[in-house]
Design a protein around this motif. Structure first.
Motif, PDB file in Angstrom:
ATOM      1  N   ASN A 124       0.821  -1.224   0.000  1.00  0.00           N
ATOM      2  CA  ASN A 124       0.000   0.000   0.000  1.00  0.00           C
ATOM      3  C   ASN A 124       0.848   1.264   0.000  1.00  0.00           C
ATOM      4  O   ASN A 124       0.418   2.324   0.450  1.00  0.00           O
ATOM      5  CB  ASN A 124      -0.964   0.013   1.190  1.00  0.00           C
ATOM      6  CG  ASN A 124      -2.188   0.869   0.908  1.00  0.00           C
ATOM      7  OD1 ASN A 124      -2.679   0.921  -0.229  1.00  0.00           O
ATOM      8  ND2 ASN A 124      -2.675   1.571   1.918  1.00  0.00           N
ATOM      9  N   GLN A 125       2.066   1.152  -0.544  1.00  0.00           N
ATOM     10  CA  GLN A 125       2.955   2.296  -0.656  1.00  0.00           C
ATOM     11  C   GLN A 125       2.894   2.843  -2.082  1.00  0.00           C
ATOM     12  O   GLN A 125       2.801   2.073  -3.049  1.00  0.00           O
ATOM     13  CB  GLN A 125       4.395   1.904  -0.321  1.00  0.00           C
ATOM     14  CG  GLN A 125       4.591   1.442   1.100  1.00  0.00           C
ATOM     15  CD  GLN A 125       4.235   2.517   2.115  1.00  0.00           C
ATOM     16  OE1 GLN A 125       4.718   3.649   2.038  1.00  0.00           O
ATOM     17  NE2 GLN A 125       3.374   2.175   3.060  1.00  0.00           N
ATOM     18  N   PRO A 126       2.966   4.172  -2.231  1.00  0.00           N
ATOM     19  CA  PRO A 126       2.908   4.747  -3.588  1.00  0.00           C
ATOM     20  C   PRO A 126       4.205   4.485  -4.362  1.00  0.00           C
ATOM     21  O   PRO A 126       5.302   4.695  -3.837  1.00  0.00           O
ATOM     22  CB  PRO A 126       2.713   6.246  -3.325  1.00  0.00           C
ATOM     23  CG  PRO A 126       3.282   6.476  -1.956  1.00  0.00           C
ATOM     24  CD  PRO A 126       3.049   5.205  -1.193  1.00  0.00           C
ATOM     25  N   VAL A 127       4.068   3.984  -5.578  1.00  0.00           N
ATOM     26  CA  VAL A 127       5.212   3.712  -6.447  1.00  0.00           C
ATOM     27  C   VAL A 127       4.855   4.167  -7.857  1.00  0.00           C
ATOM     28  O   VAL A 127       3.763   3.877  -8.350  1.00  0.00           O
ATOM     29  CB  VAL A 127       5.570   2.210  -6.485  1.00  0.00           C
ATOM     30  CG1 VAL A 127       6.819   1.981  -7.332  1.00  0.00           C
ATOM     31  CG2 VAL A 127       5.764   1.660  -5.096  1.00  0.00           C
ATOM     32  N   ARG A 128       5.790   4.880  -8.486  1.00  0.00           N
ATOM     33  CA  ARG A 128       5.536   5.334  -9.848  1.00  0.00           C
ATOM     34  C   ARG A 128       5.867   4.222 -10.840  1.00  0.00           C
ATOM     35  O   ARG A 128       6.905   3.573 -10.743  1.00  0.00           O
ATOM     36  CB  ARG A 128       6.362   6.578 -10.169  1.00  0.00           C
ATOM     37  CG  ARG A 128       6.073   7.161 -11.576  1.00  0.00           C
ATOM     38  CD  ARG A 128       6.753   8.504 -11.780  1.00  0.00           C
ATOM     39  NE  ARG A 128       6.253   9.502 -10.853  1.00  0.00           N
ATOM     40  CZ  ARG A 128       5.105  10.172 -11.023  1.00  0.00           C
ATOM     41  NH1 ARG A 128       4.354   9.941 -12.083  1.00  0.00           N
ATOM     42  NH2 ARG A 128       4.718  11.058 -10.130  1.00  0.00           N
ATOM     43  N   ILE A 129       4.986   4.013 -11.797  1.00  0.00           N
ATOM     44  CA  ILE A 129       5.238   3.047 -12.867  1.00  0.00           C
ATOM     45  C   ILE A 129       6.325   3.595 -13.798  1.00  0.00           C
ATOM     46  O   ILE A 129       6.323   4.779 -14.150  1.00  0.00           O
ATOM     47  CB  ILE A 129       3.949   2.801 -13.689  1.00  0.00           C
ATOM     48  CG1 ILE A 129       2.856   2.193 -12.808  1.00  0.00           C
ATOM     49  CG2 ILE A 129       4.231   1.893 -14.885  1.00  0.00           C
ATOM     50  CD1 ILE A 129       3.170   0.820 -12.307  1.00  0.00           C
ATOM     51  N   THR A 130       7.257   2.738 -14.198  1.00  0.00           N
ATOM     52  CA  THR A 130       8.270   3.082 -15.199  1.00  0.00           C
ATOM     53  C   THR A 130       8.342   1.933 -16.203  1.00  0.00           C
ATOM     54  O   THR A 130       7.830   0.835 -15.955  1.00  0.00           O
ATOM     55  CB  THR A 130       9.660   3.283 -14.572  1.00  0.00           C
ATOM     56  OG1 THR A 130      10.151   2.005 -14.118  1.00  0.00           O
ATOM     57  CG2 THR A 130       9.634   4.266 -13.413  1.00  0.00           C
ATOM     58  N   HIS A 131       9.015   2.191 -17.316  1.00  0.00           N
ATOM     59  CA  HIS A 131       9.242   1.104 -18.267  1.00  0.00           C
ATOM     60  C   HIS A 131       9.989  -0.043 -17.584  1.00  0.00           C
ATOM     61  O   HIS A 131       9.729  -1.221 -17.844  1.00  0.00           O
ATOM     62  CB  HIS A 131      10.073   1.595 -19.451  1.00  0.00           C
ATOM     63  CG  HIS A 131       9.318   2.492 -20.385  1.00  0.00           C
ATOM     64  ND1 HIS A 131       8.228   2.066 -21.100  1.00  0.00           N
ATOM     65  CD2 HIS A 131       9.520   3.794 -20.731  1.00  0.00           C
ATOM     66  CE1 HIS A 131       7.777   3.063 -21.856  1.00  0.00           C
ATOM     67  NE2 HIS A 131       8.533   4.114 -21.641  1.00  0.00           N
TER      68      HIS A 131
END
Length: 594
Positions: free
Chosen positions: A188-195
């Motif tokens: 439930n931690q925010p993580v940015r999507i990357t390639h």
């Protein structure tokens, strides 16, 4: 996400092996730019004598190698940080120089073809140095019907810089500009999507994380779908323009003809894969049962069917796994692997702005390089094996062939890399005694068939249809492209798959579509690699010997003939059918294991 200067030097590639500094790049650029005028002394004189012809071809080699050095260094520096304007400049200047050289040297092929056959034969017989170019002459003479006059060749060469726009626009959009939203991970931690982390998210056991990552990624492409459709369509038009200019009936005929591949190879692949679609549908049914879901969605395709304790594999462990798995290739191969591992051939980890994905590249006469975005998954271990396969293929070709004959055609480029993967997975299956671990590995091997043989064949079918429609005058809008892609997914994956509407956008994020009619070679290469690895693992010494001959062959013969050295005939559909037979066997085993 770390910035480039925060990555330990030992985990980066050493581009100083190509050029010691950017000032050395500038020196070579000025020297090469100044030397290009030397083409003028040969123009109109290739028919004068064998010595004049040889001198021109050697000069052309020298210029080509210099420009290759400039471009590879500039592009790889840019790939370290695609947002760095200085490195973009180096790459752009090298590309512009290559276009200039192509224009100045465009007289070469038309003039060679204009030399009377008896004169050219006399030159080749009486000028011993021209033996170096036997294969060059063979290729040139094959293209006689597709070679234009010298002025027209010059015009086409000059046009290339202007028509490369779609590919460059997509590259910058997809690597430097596009930003994906944040999602909540399994903690439930925010993580940015990357390639770089997208596939890792798609492998998570937490289905809500997979769904969120899938929807987040494609929401961005959906926002830009009209722009991306226009970019893709422009690239299709570019391919059609060059095909027509060179008297080919289609862009596909042009692309395959340039690589000396008969068009029936492409058709045989798609036909054989269509015959094997029931196996893919069975795979989907097995996956649905294994995951215990009422509906199987597109975001359920990458998570292992068999769960196991997730553990991060360190890069040191990955190297050891690859070395162990590739032992059947012999001591020389393993020694070269270690050399690459120990001497900074590899750029290991993702950093902010770094190009996504993975590749192997380099300059003739200097060791090859590998770009990774290693993330500690089993997939990233296989990516290491795959890219080092490319690297050592290049190493053997460079060692055994002249510069002019070292560059192997794209058709065989995926064979060595995929053979490494096949050897590694079969090694891992052999050494595991744990039923659950075996099921996990069988799942992984099956996914290689789904992702490489079936998926790339579907890509190839998408390309064939879109280029055909454009050739018939249809406008390739975002809606049209998404509809075609959605239908193909439904056909390939069958009735047990819910083909989510977001997957219709997937075509818009595939970089290889900007090199038209490239992707089918992943599927043919995979099929050839399965056949070769099977022969090697049976202990057939002639198979290993033939494989080394193949790796060393470069472009010294046609791709079809090179693969025959390994006992594989890609002129038929048999290697594809044989690979699909192996897949069927894996399906049977997985049915028993789950």
């Amino acid at each position: 996400m770390k910035k480039r200067d925060e990555i330990p030097v030992c985990d980066t590639w050493n581009l100083a092996d190509i050029l010691p500094s950017e000032s050395a790049w500038e020196d070579l650029f000025r020297e090469t730019e100044s030397s290009l005028s030397g083409y003028k002394r040969y123009e109109g004189h290739l028919a004068d004598s064998g010595e004049m012809l040889f001198s021109c071809l050697r000069f052309d080699e020298e210029m080509s190698l210099n420009i290759e050095t400039l471009f590879v260094y500039g592009r790889q520096k840019s790939d370290e940080d695609t947002g760095n304007a200085r490195y973009q400049e180096l790459s752009s200047r090298a590309r512009s120089l290559s276009y200039k050289a192509a224009g100045l040297s465009s007289f070469l092929v038309p003039e060679i073809l204009a030399i009377p056959q008896e004169n050219l034969t006399e030159f080749r017989e009486n000028t011993a140095e021209l033996k170096r170019y036997d294969r060059t002459f063979e290729i040139i003479l094959k293209k006689k019907d597709h070679t234009l006059s010298a002025p027209m060749e010059a015009l086409l060469a000059k046009s290339m810089e202007a028509t490369s726009g779609p590919s460059e626009i997509f590259h910058m959009f997809n690597n430097a500009d596009v930003k994906f939203p944040e999602i909540k991970d399994e903690k439930n931690q925010p993580v940015r999507i990357t390639h770089g982390n997208y596939i890792a998210f798609m492998e998570k056991q937490d289905r809500s994380v997979r769904k969120s990552a899938f929807e987040a990624l494609y929401s961005v492409y959906g926002q830009f779908i009209n722009t991306l459709a226009s970019t893709f369509s422009s690239n299709v038009k570019q391919a059609a323009f060059y095909a027509k200019a060179r008297n080919y009936p289609s862009a596909r005929a042009h692309s395959l003809g340039e690589n000396e591949i008969p068009e029936e190879v492409y058709d045989n692949l798609i036909k054989a894969v269509h015959e094997g679609l029931p196996n893919l549908h069975q795979y989907i049914s097995i996956r649905k049962k294994a995951l215990g879901v009422e509906e199987l969605h597109m975001y359920d395709l990458y998570v292992p069917m068999v769960s196991r304790e997730e553990r991060k594999i360190t890069f040191e462990e990955a190297k050891a796994m690859v070395l162990e798995g590739l032992k059947p290739l012999g001591a020389e191969y393993l020694s070269l692997l270690r050399e690459g591992f120990d001497n900074r051939w590899i750029d290991v980890y993702e950093n902010e702005g770094k190009r996504s994905g993975a590749y192997s590249w380099g300059v003739y006469g200097i060791h090859p390089y590998v770009l990774l975005n290693f993330n500690g998954t089993l997939d990233s271990v296989f990516t290491l094996a795959h890219e080092m396969g490319h690297a050592l293929h290049s190493w053997f070709s460079d060692k055994n062939q002249t510069y002019i004959d070292a560059g192997y055609k794209i058709f065989v480029a995926e064979v060595a890399s995929t053979c490494n993967e096949a050897l590694l997975i079969r090694h891992l299956l052999e050494v595991t005694a744990d039923k659950k671990e075996r099921a996990y590995l069988v799942n992984h091997f099956m996914d290689s068939f789904r992702g490489t043989l079936y998926r790339q064949a579907m890509f190839a079918e998408f390309e064939a249809e879109t280029h055909r429609r454009a050739g018939e005058g249809e406008v390739l809008t975002g809606e049209v492209l998404c509809r075609i892609y959605q239908r193909l997914n439904e056909e390939y994956f069958g009735p047990d798959m819910v083909v989510d509407p977001e997957i219709g956008y997937e075509w818009s994020r595939i970089p290889h579509f900007y090199t038209p009619f490239y992707v089918y070679q992943y599927a043919t290469g995979f099929s050839a690699a399965i056949a070769i690895s099977s022969r090697i693992l049976k202990g057939d010494e002639s198979a290993v010997k033939g494989y080394y001959e193949f790796l060393s062959g470069g472009n010294s013969m046609t791709p079809i003939d090179l693969l025959k050295l390994c006992g594989v005939d890609m002129g038929t559909a048999e290697p594809v059918k044989d690979a699909l037979f192996v897949f069927a066997g894996l399906l049977e085993e997985m049915s028993r294991l789950i």
